[in-house]
Scaffold this active site. Sequence first.
Site, PDB file in Angstrom:
ATOM      1  N   ARG A  51      -7.444 -14.055  -3.638  1.00  0.00           N
ATOM      2  CA  ARG A  51      -8.418 -14.073  -4.268  1.00  0.00           C
ATOM      3  C   ARG A  51      -8.306 -15.046  -4.982  1.00  0.00           C
ATOM      4  O   ARG A  51      -9.704 -15.793  -5.667  1.00  0.00           O
ATOM      5  CB  ARG A  51      -9.458 -13.349  -4.754  1.00  0.00           C
ATOM      6  CG  ARG A  51     -10.299 -12.528  -3.044  1.00  0.00           C
ATOM      7  CD  ARG A  51     -10.572 -11.149  -3.661  1.00  0.00           C
ATOM      8  NE  ARG A  51      -9.135 -10.662  -4.402  1.00  0.00           N
ATOM      9  CZ  ARG A  51      -9.497  -9.349  -4.795  1.00  0.00           C
ATOM     10  NH1 ARG A  51     -10.302  -8.528  -5.066  1.00  0.00           N
ATOM     11  NH2 ARG A  51      -8.536  -8.136  -5.009  1.00  0.00           N
ATOM     12  N   LYS A 180      17.635  -7.007  11.155  1.00  0.00           N
ATOM     13  CA  LYS A 180      17.952  -7.107  10.785  1.00  0.00           C
ATOM     14  C   LYS A 180      19.547  -7.083  12.092  1.00  0.00           C
ATOM     15  O   LYS A 180      19.233  -7.020  12.708  1.00  0.00           O
ATOM     16  CB  LYS A 180      18.440  -4.864   9.692  1.00  0.00           C
ATOM     17  CG  LYS A 180      17.589  -4.931   9.121  1.00  0.00           C
ATOM     18  CD  LYS A 180      18.000  -3.845   8.728  1.00  0.00           C
ATOM     19  CE  LYS A 180      16.749  -3.388   7.260  1.00  0.00           C
ATOM     20  NZ  LYS A 180      17.310  -3.630   5.848  1.00  0.00           N
ATOM     21  N   GLU A 214      18.223   6.478   0.286  1.00  0.00           N
ATOM     22  CA  GLU A 214      17.717   5.198  -0.584  1.00  0.00           C
ATOM     23  C   GLU A 214      18.064   5.777  -1.933  1.00  0.00           C
ATOM     24  O   GLU A 214      17.511   6.754  -2.348  1.00  0.00           O
ATOM     25  CB  GLU A 214      16.490   4.434  -0.676  1.00  0.00           C
ATOM     26  CG  GLU A 214      15.365   4.213   0.661  1.00  0.00           C
ATOM     27  CD  GLU A 214      14.275   3.931   0.281  1.00  0.00           C
ATOM     28  OE1 GLU A 214      13.695   2.934   0.106  1.00  0.00           O
ATOM     29  OE2 GLU A 214      13.609   4.628   1.011  1.00  0.00           O
ATOM     30  N   ASP A 233       6.064   6.673   6.648  1.00  0.00           N
ATOM     31  CA  ASP A 233       6.500   5.793   5.735  1.00  0.00           C
ATOM     32  C   ASP A 233       8.097   5.147   6.474  1.00  0.00           C
ATOM     33  O   ASP A 233       7.929   4.203   6.513  1.00  0.00           O
ATOM     34  CB  ASP A 233       6.530   5.412   4.316  1.00  0.00           C
ATOM     35  CG  ASP A 233       6.976   4.474   3.663  1.00  0.00           C
ATOM     36  OD1 ASP A 233       6.145   3.481   3.805  1.00  0.00           O
ATOM     37  OD2 ASP A 233       7.875   4.706   3.001  1.00  0.00           O
ATOM     38  N   HIS A 238      10.674   2.708  11.597  1.00  0.00           N
ATOM     39  CA  HIS A 238      11.931   2.127  11.080  1.00  0.00           C
ATOM     40  C   HIS A 238      13.234   3.551  11.725  1.00  0.00           C
ATOM     41  O   HIS A 238      13.798   3.002  12.764  1.00  0.00           O
ATOM     42  CB  HIS A 238      12.282   1.731   9.569  1.00  0.00           C
ATOM     43  CG  HIS A 238      11.488   1.051   8.162  1.00  0.00           C
ATOM     44  ND1 HIS A 238      11.010   0.495   9.629  1.00  0.00           N
ATOM     45  CD2 HIS A 238      10.926   1.519   7.125  1.00  0.00           C
ATOM     46  CE1 HIS A 238      10.389  -0.454   8.060  1.00  0.00           C
ATOM     47  NE2 HIS A 238      10.275   0.582   7.395  1.00  0.00           N
TER      48      HIS A 238
HETATM   49  P1  NAP Z   1      -0.609  -6.086  -3.320  1.00  0.00           P
HETATM   50  O1  NAP Z   1       1.048  -6.563  -4.650  1.00  0.00           O
HETATM   51  O2  NAP Z   1      -1.100  -5.623  -3.786  1.00  0.00           O
HETATM   52  O3  NAP Z   1      -0.366  -7.763  -2.543  1.00  0.00           O
HETATM   53  C1  NAP Z   1      -2.454  -8.056  -2.286  1.00  0.00           C
HETATM   54  C2  NAP Z   1      -2.427  -9.002  -1.688  1.00  0.00           C
HETATM   55  O4  NAP Z   1      -4.392  -9.210  -1.118  1.00  0.00           O
HETATM   56  C3  NAP Z   1      -2.593 -10.228  -2.782  1.00  0.00           C
HETATM   57  O5  NAP Z   1      -2.200 -11.293  -3.399  1.00  0.00           O
HETATM   58  C4  NAP Z   1      -4.082 -10.214  -3.389  1.00  0.00           C
HETATM   59  O6  NAP Z   1      -4.111 -11.464  -3.842  1.00  0.00           O
HETATM   60  C5  NAP Z   1      -4.502 -10.560  -1.673  1.00  0.00           C
HETATM   61  N1  NAP Z   1      -5.837  -9.813  -1.663  1.00  0.00           N
HETATM   62  C6  NAP Z   1      -6.478  -8.244  -2.297  1.00  0.00           C
HETATM   63  N2  NAP Z   1      -7.964  -9.103  -2.059  1.00  0.00           N
HETATM   64  C7  NAP Z   1      -7.877  -9.611  -0.754  1.00  0.00           C
HETATM   65  C8  NAP Z   1      -9.085 -10.398  -0.756  1.00  0.00           C
HETATM   66  N3  NAP Z   1     -10.451  -9.720  -0.508  1.00  0.00           N
HETATM   67  N4  NAP Z   1      -9.641 -11.192  -0.239  1.00  0.00           N
HETATM   68  C9  NAP Z   1      -8.364 -12.182   0.034  1.00  0.00           C
HETATM   69  N5  NAP Z   1      -6.902 -11.583  -0.498  1.00  0.00           N
HETATM   70  C10 NAP Z   1      -6.972 -10.502  -1.108  1.00  0.00           C
HETATM   71  O7  NAP Z   1       0.254  -5.835  -2.107  1.00  0.00           O
HETATM   72  P2  NAP Z   1       1.791  -5.664  -1.465  1.00  0.00           P
HETATM   73  O8  NAP Z   1       3.055  -4.960  -1.716  1.00  0.00           O
HETATM   74  O9  NAP Z   1       1.870  -7.783  -1.370  1.00  0.00           O
HETATM   75  O10 NAP Z   1       1.917  -5.350   0.334  1.00  0.00           O
HETATM   76  C11 NAP Z   1       1.120  -6.283   1.012  1.00  0.00           C
HETATM   77  C12 NAP Z   1       1.058  -5.459   2.462  1.00  0.00           C
HETATM   78  O11 NAP Z   1       2.342  -5.381   2.988  1.00  0.00           O
HETATM   79  C13 NAP Z   1       0.523  -4.027   2.662  1.00  0.00           C
HETATM   80  O12 NAP Z   1      -0.283  -4.286   3.843  1.00  0.00           O
HETATM   81  C14 NAP Z   1       1.763  -3.434   2.245  1.00  0.00           C
HETATM   82  O13 NAP Z   1       1.428  -1.988   3.022  1.00  0.00           O
HETATM   83  C15 NAP Z   1       2.604  -4.034   3.088  1.00  0.00           C
HETATM   84  N6  NAP Z   1       4.490  -3.747   2.596  1.00  0.00           N
HETATM   85  C16 NAP Z   1       4.475  -3.918   1.779  1.00  0.00           C
HETATM   86  C17 NAP Z   1       5.961  -3.743   1.782  1.00  0.00           C
HETATM   87  C18 NAP Z   1       6.698  -4.418   0.130  1.00  0.00           C
HETATM   88  O14 NAP Z   1       7.448  -3.753  -0.599  1.00  0.00           O
HETATM   89  N7  NAP Z   1       5.318  -4.457  -0.867  1.00  0.00           N
HETATM   90  C19 NAP Z   1       7.067  -3.588   2.369  1.00  0.00           C
HETATM   91  C20 NAP Z   1       6.456  -3.552   3.443  1.00  0.00           C
HETATM   92  C21 NAP Z   1       4.813  -3.459   3.686  1.00  0.00           C
HETATM   93  P3  NAP Z   1      -5.989 -10.920  -4.545  1.00  0.00           P
HETATM   94  O15 NAP Z   1      -6.305 -10.030  -5.391  1.00  0.00           O
HETATM   95  O16 NAP Z   1      -5.323 -12.451  -5.710  1.00  0.00           O
HETATM   96  O17 NAP Z   1      -6.650 -11.262  -4.159  1.00  0.00           O
END
Ligand code: NAP
Length: 480
Positions: A51, A180, A214, A233, A238
């Site tokens: 967004r 991995k 971890e 989680d 995993h």
């Molecule tokens: P995050 O940092 O909160 O990022 C969310 C992203 O979604 C941002 O780019 C946000 O950008 C976008 N977004 C939010 N609302 C939106 C909308 N209405 N339309 C379009 N884009 C939108 O989350 P994250 O940690 O990267 O995690 C993303 C996914 O990966 C989740 O399902 C999480 O469970 C999974 N995951 C994450 C990790 C990790 O290490 N972070 C590991 C495993 C799995 P804007 O606000 O600019 O829209």
Amino acid sequence: MVARVIPVSPFDLVLFGATGDLALRKVLPALAHRFADGQMPKGARIIGAARSEMDSDTFRAMVGKALADTPNPAPPARRKAFLARLDYVTLDARGDAGWQVLRDQLRGDVIRAFYFSVAPGLFEPLAERLDRWALVTPDTRVVVEKPFGHDLDSAQALNTMLARHFTEAQIYRIDHYLGKETVQNLMAVRFANILFEPLWNARFIDHVQITVAESGGVGGRGAYYDGAGAMRDMVQNHLMQLLCLTAMEPPHRFDADAMRDEKLKVIRALDPVAPDRVVRGQYGAGESGPSLLDELGNPGSDTESYIALKVGISNWRWKGTPFYLRTGKRLAARVSEIAVTFRDPPHSIFGENARWRENVLVIRLQPDEGMDLRVMIKEPGPGGMRLKDVALDMSFAEALGDDTPIPDAYERLIMDVIRGNQTLFMRGDEVEAAWAWTDPVIAAWAQAGKRPLAYAPGTAGPDAAAALLKRDGRRWREVK
Ligand code: NAP
């Protein structure tokens, strides 16, 4: 390490959530590495979508900074060339803004991959809009991040929703553990050598320990983690995948359905786990940071940051050989490994006093990916036949004689998406079977009213976890 790089076909990869943590820390750096290694053809493009209002140049600058901050970044010139492949579209998953712009950017004659790197609540709005804007071609794949549901019902609902918009062959449910190198090596060790497979059963294996420890805490993920906990989680996905790869029958081929059929059989053969075979814990405060409850901001939380389980598999190969699983945060070290402990030889020719240590095969996922086989030898020197266990220790990096870093799991997995190879991704029925086993374990401890036990940070977890093995006459391997 990567001796052969086979370029993939041209593609448009749309990364939803491109400004988020996962995209900037994992997905884009992985793509940059594949680009730097020459795996991306000229016609490969990446379109970030989120967004936040910005143009493509601002997005490139954001990604450039993120790449520079990653460990082992690609050389600057390659990074710059990679950034030229990026574009950005401002788009709302829940609204109509931006979708026409995205549609205009996509080419009709190349592979399309839509990567959902967004909160799970956005999976459905995204899938609906991809359909409504007619963006799903036969050559389309969608990549769905974890968590895939939080119980069986929600996972089934998610599968049903995805099936309305995509075929199963188009859906790539990521469990990055499967990407991995060492996890894939587990399959090579088991199925490309004659050495282990004849011994790989309850007759010769005493028990298996799977550890994912971890050293960090929950950190900023408290909102998600509270209510999920280590079981949902880590174990449901995993550790379950590691267990499946360790326990499964040899598939007839290394292909997606043959592999996933065999993993599914393992999950279906798992015994229910009674509460007395589960130990749950919560880390307390220490030098490394606040307690779990403080990090969650919820003093009454029942969420576990540590779990240990004794799991049985009711099939011919494994009946009688327990699999002990454990995972936790704020433990003494960051270590992931599968340790297969063999039984003692049936008879000691060296007399009653010879001190045996079991043969143990350890497959190390991190740190220092490699394998270690503990074998008994004669202790050197005069004075009779004394035995000693030594390590046949192999670090993959050293053994392969190359300093190139081992590719990150995401690198392999994203290229597999483009290639259309689902072998290292979870099938819908597999995820549901994993939840069908997980839900009753959680329900049983909730019903038993067992609260998590406190453990000190920097340790191996609650003492009760040691007792879980001690009562079987066994010990956990040290977390170090
Ligand atoms: P995050 O940092 O909160 O990022 C969310 C992203 O979604 C941002 O780019 C946000 O950008 C976008 N977004 C939010 N609302 C939106 C909308 N209405 N339309 C379009 N884009 C939108 O989350 P994250 O940690 O990267 O995690 C993303 C996914 O990966 C989740 O399902 C999480 O469970 C999974 N995951 C994450 C990790 C990790 O290490 N972070 C590991 C495993 C799995 P804007 O606000 O600019 O829209």
